[in-house]
Design an enzyme around this catalytic site. Structure first.
Site, mmCIF file in Angstrom:
data_model
loop_
_atom_site.group_PDB
_atom_site.id
_atom_site.type_symbol
_atom_site.label_atom_id
_atom_site.label_comp_id
_atom_site.label_asym_id
_atom_site.label_seq_id
_atom_site.Cartn_x
_atom_site.Cartn_y
_atom_site.Cartn_z
ATOM 1 N N GLU A 243 0.870 -0.870 -0.015
ATOM 2 C CA GLU A 243 -0.341 -0.356 0.021
ATOM 3 C C GLU A 243 0.615 0.670 -0.315
ATOM 4 O OE1 GLU A 243 -3.187 0.164 -0.378
ATOM 5 O OE2 GLU A 243 -3.584 -2.769 0.340
ATOM 6 N N CYS A 277 -3.160 9.367 2.243
ATOM 7 C CA CYS A 277 -3.130 8.550 1.125
ATOM 8 C C CYS A 277 -3.258 9.437 -0.368
ATOM 9 C CB CYS A 277 -2.586 7.723 0.907
ATOM 10 S SG CYS A 277 -3.564 7.157 1.537
#
Ligand code: NAD
Length: 503
Positions: A243, A277
């Site tokens: 990720e 993010c």
């Protein structure tokens, strides 16, 4: 070992309030040489845990979920203190975390249940009945980051444990207090020694975890460190979930309503002080960009920057530390040097705390250099650029290596959806951004350099399980006996090819 009263040793992991720099708590890091032993202990615990029936595993996780929910206010307070989140955002993180953990507990029986394979044409090959089963992977090694210390870690721990694994995880060295508290709360509910262990420290502890005998790695963080970790795992054939960073585009179509869209994009760019993010970092306006950039700048200027642990009417808190602020500022200055005009913010705030004002930059339509300069930045900035048409907007969104999330804004939903389908990103939203990604059933993750594998939802839960196909035939039942080969067997197969594949 944790000591709160004594003075911290030189190598201590110190939790500080990023708004004030004040020391909040400290712990000693785990010596890297001890990490392999933690993984070995986890492996022993996994052998027992994997044999515990799923419903009993879930009952323990349910107890943990209720404990987490019972202390929601305290968790929010910790997030505000250690990460600098406004209370609304901190409570939002707690809420989404609880939602994800609950989803795992409610859905694991369905998602991890044995599934009968359809018989289909294979019945003519006399293949016995088969099932797709989900087995534990073993020991999952998780390396976490700091920006959502609860949301990124608790659901991963819940999913890994629900699927019958043991976990050794490393909270970020920038959020050690939240990591420590999360581990303590988990041990209060799932008390099998060694089953879930936290190892504390920086990259050297993470590297020791990756070098150990984990069966699967999970890395959340930046691309450079992520690639090192993934390369180490791949060299030993160990699978991973990655990720990694995003640099999320938003495409604004000509029919998007200005006021509501600008408001939504501003929030989606500056939530978490841009240290989320999936915050919007680039806006491609089909047509004239200046009015959009001005509308965003007006939104940015109206946001109240300050210390969320001292006041409740703060919209944007500090960046995580002075080093992160300086790194971020370096990229903003590079974008300005590459031709971007500053419409709001554009330099660090004076005084204490790692504050950076919400920043809006405007680039000329034919100048993509500011985007290249900003790529991968982690802070409150949004760069706006006009493009002549949808095709150019899609090309700009897809340029570069990132592919985490994206959004498309416009009144005509069909048209916006068609554009969304052409963006290279793991997650795309129409007329929304950031919030839809907390949908508990939605698999979260990126494409291209932003990573692979998924967390959350069915795909996310199955990342922590390995598929095993089991076929069961009655003892002594009929099965095709191919030996000794003869013309008859070959004729039969030839006939089957004609029947099934040439008809
Ligand atoms: P980072 O890559 O510096 O560190 C992440 C974690 O990796 C930390 O725990 C760190 O100690 C560890 N680490 C660093 N080097 C290592 C090594 N060589 N071996 C093993 N472990 C190592 O990133 P960061 O500053 O903590 O996080 C910020 C980045 O994370 C941003 O770029 C952001 O976009 C990204 N992020 C991605 C997601 C996502 O879900 N895709 C979520 C949050 C943050």
């Amino acid at each position: 070992m944790v000591t709160e009263a004594a003075a911290p040793p030189a190598n201590a992991l110190i939790a500080r309030n990023p708004a004030t720099g004040k020391e909040l708590w400290w712990t000693e890091p785990t010596p890297p040489r001890e990490v392999a032993g933690c993984v070995d202990r986890a492996r022993e615990a996994q052998a027992k845990w994997g044999a515990v029936p799923l419903r009993d595993r879930l009952a323990l996780l349910e107890h943990w979920y209720r404990t987490l929910a019972g202390k929601a206010d305290r968790w929010a307070e910790l997030l505000t203190l250690e990460i600098g989140k406004p209370r609304t955002e901190a409570l939002g993180e707690v809420f989404s975390t609880l939602d994800q953990v609950r989803w795992v507990i409610r859905n694991a029986p369905r998602v991890l249940a044995d599934e009968r394979l359809p018989r289909g044409r294979q019945r003519w090959q006399l293949v016995p009945p088969g099932w797709l089963c989900w087995r534990p992977v073993g020991v999952i090694g998780i390396i976490g980051t700091w920006n959502y210390p609860l949301y990124l870690n608790a659901p991963a721990l819940a999913a890994a444990l629900a699927a019958g694994n043991a976990v050794v995880w490393k909270p970020s060295e920038l959020a050690p207090w939240n990591g420590f508290q999360l581990q303590e709360s988990l041990e209060g509910s799932v008390a099998l020694p060694g089953l879930a262990q936290a190892v504390h420290g920086g990259p050297e502890v993470g590297a020791a975890l990756i070098a150990s005998r984990v069966d699967k790695g999970q890395f959340t963080g930046g691309i450079p460190a992520g690639r090192r970790v993934l390369a180490d795992l791949a060299a030993r054939g160990i699978p991973a979930i990655a990720e990694l960073s995003g640099f999320d585009p938003a495409i604004v179509l000509p029919d998007a309503p200005v006021a509501s869209t600008a408001r939504a994009i501003a929030w989606s760019a500056f939530v978490g002080a841009g240290q989320t993010c999936v915050t919007i970092k680039r806006v491609y306006v089909v047509g004239e960009a200046a009015p959009w950039a001005e509308a965003l700048a007006a939104q940015a200027r109206a946001l109240r920057l300050g210390d969320p642990s001292a006041a409740s009417d703060i919209d944007v808190g500090p960046l995580i530390n002075p080093a992160a602020r300086d790194r971020f500022d370096g990229l903003v200055q590079a974008a300005i040097a590459a031709g971007a005009r500053v419409l709001a913010g554009g330099s660090p705030s004076e005084g204490h705390g790692s504050y950076y004002p919400p920043t809006v930059l405007l680039a000329d339509p034919d100048n993509p250099r500011p985007e290249a300069a900003l790529a991968g930045c982690f802070g409150p900035v949004v760069l706006v650029r006009g493009v002549p048409d949808e095709e150019a907007a899609i090309a700009a969104a897809n340029a570069g290596e990132f592919g985490l999330a994206a959004s498309v804004w416009g009144r005509d939903r069909r048209r916006a959806r068609a554009v969304a389908g052409r963006i290279e990103a793991g997650m795309v939203a129409v007329n929304d951004a950031v919030t839809p990604l907390s949908h508990a059933a939605a698999p979260f993750g990126g494409v291209k350099a932003s990573g692979y594998g998924r967390v959350h939802g069915v795909l996310g839960l199955r990342e922590y399980a390995q598929p095993q196909v089991v076929h069961v035939r009655g003892s002594g039942g009929i099965r095709p006996q191919l030996y000794p080969y003869s013309g008859r067997g070959a004729r039969l197969i030839g006939r089957a090819i004609r029947l099934f594949h040439r008809g």
